[in-house]
Design a protein around this motif. Structure first.
Motif, mmCIF file in Angstrom:
data_model
loop_
_atom_site.group_PDB
_atom_site.id
_atom_site.type_symbol
_atom_site.label_atom_id
_atom_site.label_comp_id
_atom_site.label_asym_id
_atom_site.label_seq_id
_atom_site.Cartn_x
_atom_site.Cartn_y
_atom_site.Cartn_z
ATOM 1 N N UNK A 4 -73.347 46.205 74.560
ATOM 2 C CA UNK A 4 -73.851 46.408 73.206
ATOM 3 C C UNK A 4 -75.346 46.100 73.070
ATOM 4 N N UNK A 5 -75.817 45.062 73.736
ATOM 5 C CA UNK A 5 -77.223 44.674 73.720
ATOM 6 C C UNK A 5 -77.800 44.610 72.296
ATOM 7 N N UNK A 6 -77.364 43.656 71.454
ATOM 8 C CA UNK A 6 -77.915 43.571 70.096
ATOM 9 C C UNK A 6 -79.415 43.317 70.114
ATOM 10 N N UNK A 7 -80.127 44.037 69.241
ATOM 11 C CA UNK A 7 -81.584 43.928 69.216
ATOM 12 C C UNK A 7 -82.134 43.530 67.847
ATOM 13 N N UNK A 36 -78.905 43.317 62.191
ATOM 14 C CA UNK A 36 -77.670 44.054 61.935
ATOM 15 C C UNK A 36 -76.795 44.088 63.178
ATOM 16 N N UNK A 37 -77.408 44.298 64.331
ATOM 17 C CA UNK A 37 -76.650 44.285 65.587
ATOM 18 C C UNK A 37 -76.011 42.927 65.822
ATOM 19 N N UNK A 38 -76.764 41.878 65.574
ATOM 20 C CA UNK A 38 -76.239 40.541 65.802
ATOM 21 C C UNK A 38 -75.102 40.206 64.848
ATOM 22 N N UNK A 39 -75.151 40.730 63.625
ATOM 23 C CA UNK A 39 -74.055 40.512 62.683
ATOM 24 C C UNK A 39 -72.770 41.166 63.192
ATOM 25 N N UNK A 40 -72.875 42.396 63.646
ATOM 26 C CA UNK A 40 -71.684 43.091 64.131
ATOM 27 C C UNK A 40 -71.148 42.450 65.401
ATOM 28 N N UNK A 41 -72.057 42.056 66.289
ATOM 29 C CA UNK A 41 -71.629 41.411 67.525
ATOM 30 C C UNK A 41 -71.076 40.015 67.253
ATOM 31 N N UNK A 42 -71.687 39.291 66.323
ATOM 32 C CA UNK A 42 -71.210 37.958 65.978
ATOM 33 C C UNK A 42 -69.816 37.986 65.373
ATOM 34 N N UNK A 43 -69.529 39.001 64.562
ATOM 35 C CA UNK A 43 -68.198 39.122 63.969
ATOM 36 C C UNK A 43 -67.149 39.349 65.054
ATOM 37 N N UNK A 44 -67.460 40.226 65.989
ATOM 38 C CA UNK A 44 -66.547 40.456 67.115
ATOM 39 C C UNK A 44 -66.348 39.171 67.912
ATOM 40 N N UNK A 45 -67.433 38.445 68.169
ATOM 41 C CA UNK A 45 -67.356 37.215 68.958
ATOM 42 C C UNK A 45 -66.486 36.171 68.269
ATOM 43 N N UNK A 54 -76.321 56.018 75.707
ATOM 44 C CA UNK A 54 -76.968 57.095 74.953
ATOM 45 C C UNK A 54 -77.965 56.529 73.951
ATOM 46 N N UNK A 55 -77.554 55.503 73.216
ATOM 47 C CA UNK A 55 -78.410 54.931 72.185
ATOM 48 C C UNK A 55 -79.682 54.334 72.781
ATOM 49 N N UNK A 56 -79.577 53.692 73.916
ATOM 50 C CA UNK A 56 -80.747 53.091 74.564
ATOM 51 C C UNK A 56 -81.812 54.128 74.866
#
Length: 221
Positions: free
Chosen positions: A29-32, A35-44, A122-124
């Motif tokens: 996922x590589x949060x940058x 918003x990325x960290x929020x989505x990744x933090x929820x999963x974690x 793809x996103x990267x």
């Protein structure tokens, strides 16, 4: 009723499994940004809560112990197998690790991590070129990474449901939907008509079963 036995209290296992599954998702996922960290933090948080009950303290089993003990008097409810609640509730026909739901959970886990990996690739490259991500899974849906996270969490629920993760799951799904909508507003501001054309052809979450425009130009990756 017996006390929690040796199948639990394995906090080292909680730590190892949490690090593995959180780290595995992070590598894709590589949060940058925030918003990325929020989505990744929820999963974690979901993963840590899951493994805390799977190996640490079985809070769900403890809270339901009276009902489970009465309903299934022949089951050691504090044994590891009983933590597979779907197995207990559906009759305990086979080893829970070889049951249909457990096998199906691995299908969802594999699909979710694969989708995360492909989407991030793809996103990267799209972000490096300051372009819309439209290749790979982005040809089918606008938010494959969020779908990947939901698939992984759903897979875990099929394998080991708990009261906490069952309560968290719909909340996290709603959160991902809201994050997706916020991302779309930012993308429209950044790319204008190109984004609107892409959004008009590509569903947000549920891919079309037919009628895909395979001739649509996409970004190279």
């Amino acid at each position: 009723m017996t006390n929690v036995g040796n199948d639990y209290g394995l906090w080292g296992m909680v730590l190892v499994n949490s690090v593995v599954f959180v780290g595995f998702a992070y590598s894709f996922f590589k949060p940058t940004n925030l918003r990325d960290w929020r989505s990744f933090g929820a999963y974690s948080a979901f993963v840590v809560a899951l493994f805390a009950e799977m190996y640490g303290f079985p809070l769900t089993i403890y809270l339901l112990s009276g009902w489970l003990g009465t309903k299934f008097p022949g089951v050691n409810i504090y044994g590891h197998d009983a933590g597979h609640l779907w197995w207990v509730l559906t009759g305990r026909q086979v080893d829970p690790h070889f049951g249909v739901l457990h096998i199906l959970s691995f299908v969802f886990l594999f699909a979710g991590f694969t989708l995360l990996s492909n989407a991030w690739h793809v996103l990267y490259h799209a972000q490096r070129r300051h372009q819309l991500a439209k290749a790979g899974p982005y040809r089918r849906v606008r938010h494959p990474q969020y779908i990947g996270f939901v698939a992984i969490m759903f897979g875990f629920l099929l394998q080991w449901p708990t009261l906490l993760t069952l309560a968290m799951f719909p909340v996290l799904v709603v959160m991902y939907v809201r994050l997706a909508i916020a991302e779309e507003r930012d993308s429209e501001m950044a790319f204008g008509q190109a984004w609107r054309d892409y959004a008009s052809q590509t569903p947000r979450f549920i891919p079309k079963l037919s009628g895909w425009n395979t001739d649509r130009p996409v970004n190279s990756h």
